[in-house]
Design an enzyme around this catalytic site. Sequence first.
Site, PDB file in Angstrom:
ATOM      1  N   GLY A 191     -24.474  -7.081  67.107  1.00  0.00           N
ATOM      2  CA  GLY A 191     -24.420  -7.281  65.687  1.00  0.00           C
ATOM      3  C   GLY A 191     -23.244  -8.308  65.168  1.00  0.00           C
ATOM      4  N   CYS A 226     -16.969  -2.581  67.805  1.00  0.00           N
ATOM      5  CA  CYS A 226     -17.319  -3.653  67.045  1.00  0.00           C
ATOM      6  C   CYS A 226     -16.392  -4.857  67.792  1.00  0.00           C
ATOM      7  CB  CYS A 226     -16.302  -3.400  65.872  1.00  0.00           C
ATOM      8  SG  CYS A 226     -16.349  -4.448  64.779  1.00  0.00           S
ATOM      9  N   LEU A 227     -16.934  -6.036  67.796  1.00  0.00           N
ATOM     10  CA  LEU A 227     -16.229  -7.134  68.216  1.00  0.00           C
ATOM     11  C   LEU A 227     -14.874  -7.412  67.631  1.00  0.00           C
ATOM     12  CD1 LEU A 227     -19.575  -9.412  68.460  1.00  0.00           C
ATOM     13  CD2 LEU A 227     -18.408  -8.247  70.399  1.00  0.00           C
ATOM     14  N   GLN A 240     -16.711 -11.585  59.862  1.00  0.00           N
ATOM     15  CA  GLN A 240     -15.846 -11.558  61.080  1.00  0.00           C
ATOM     16  C   GLN A 240     -15.726 -12.991  61.721  1.00  0.00           C
ATOM     17  OE1 GLN A 240     -19.044  -8.585  62.740  1.00  0.00           O
ATOM     18  NE2 GLN A 240     -17.184  -8.032  64.066  1.00  0.00           N
ATOM     19  N   HIS A 254     -18.952  -4.504  57.114  1.00  0.00           N
ATOM     20  CA  HIS A 254     -18.160  -5.702  57.267  1.00  0.00           C
ATOM     21  C   HIS A 254     -18.112  -6.495  55.912  1.00  0.00           C
ATOM     22  CE1 HIS A 254     -16.658  -5.644  61.282  1.00  0.00           C
ATOM     23  NE2 HIS A 254     -17.633  -5.260  61.689  1.00  0.00           N
ATOM     24  N   HIS A 265     -23.357  -0.751  59.758  1.00  0.00           N
ATOM     25  CA  HIS A 265     -21.935  -1.300  60.191  1.00  0.00           C
ATOM     26  C   HIS A 265     -21.663  -2.572  59.885  1.00  0.00           C
ATOM     27  CE1 HIS A 265     -19.001  -1.601  63.867  1.00  0.00           C
ATOM     28  NE2 HIS A 265     -19.129  -2.797  63.317  1.00  0.00           N
ATOM     29  N   GLU A 266     -22.764  -3.555  59.792  1.00  0.00           N
ATOM     30  CA  GLU A 266     -22.591  -5.054  59.337  1.00  0.00           C
ATOM     31  C   GLU A 266     -22.394  -5.152  58.086  1.00  0.00           C
ATOM     32  OE1 GLU A 266     -21.528  -6.456  61.860  1.00  0.00           O
ATOM     33  OE2 GLU A 266     -22.522  -5.407  63.403  1.00  0.00           O
TER      34      GLU A 266
END
Length: 167
Positions: free
Chosen positions: A46, A91-92, A51, A137, A133-134
């Site tokens: 994701g 998470c990236l 991000q 963000h 989660h996204e």
Amino acid sequence: MALLKILHYPDPLLHTVAKPVAEVNDEIRQLAADMAETMYAAPGIGLAATQINRHIRMLVVDISDDKNRLLTLINPQILLKEGEAVREEGCLSVPGVYDKVTRAEHIRVRATNLAGESFELDAQGLLAVCIQHEIDHLDGKVFVEYLSRLKQARIKHKLTKQAREAM
Ligand code: NI
């Protein structure tokens, strides 16, 4: 297509609240394609526009093993949340950190697709977690903010040190 630079926690830009996408045009479609390419290359399941330092409400997810079920959600809105599930998240933007977070087990989301059409999606399990989660963000929230203050401080310290060493 292009790989985009992913912001790393504790970069304060990750706390920017994203604005709605006003019109789904070719620029948005190109950005979505670049975000998908960046997510697959990372590799991740994701990625939110926040991000990659674009503060508009768009995210991509693909939880399939074969990486052939890409979902692009523009202006996503959670209509319904049910149940509770605890899952280990990563998470990236927070490389190397994994921890348990409690979220809704089932969600219904309304979003716009790349053709500019509104659709609704029922998601559960990993997909539900990933979408929540996204969307966090897009609201300027990183998953580590669900953890204890002590853990957050440790993660900040670790990642700040890593970033310094990488310079
Ligand atoms: Ni993330």
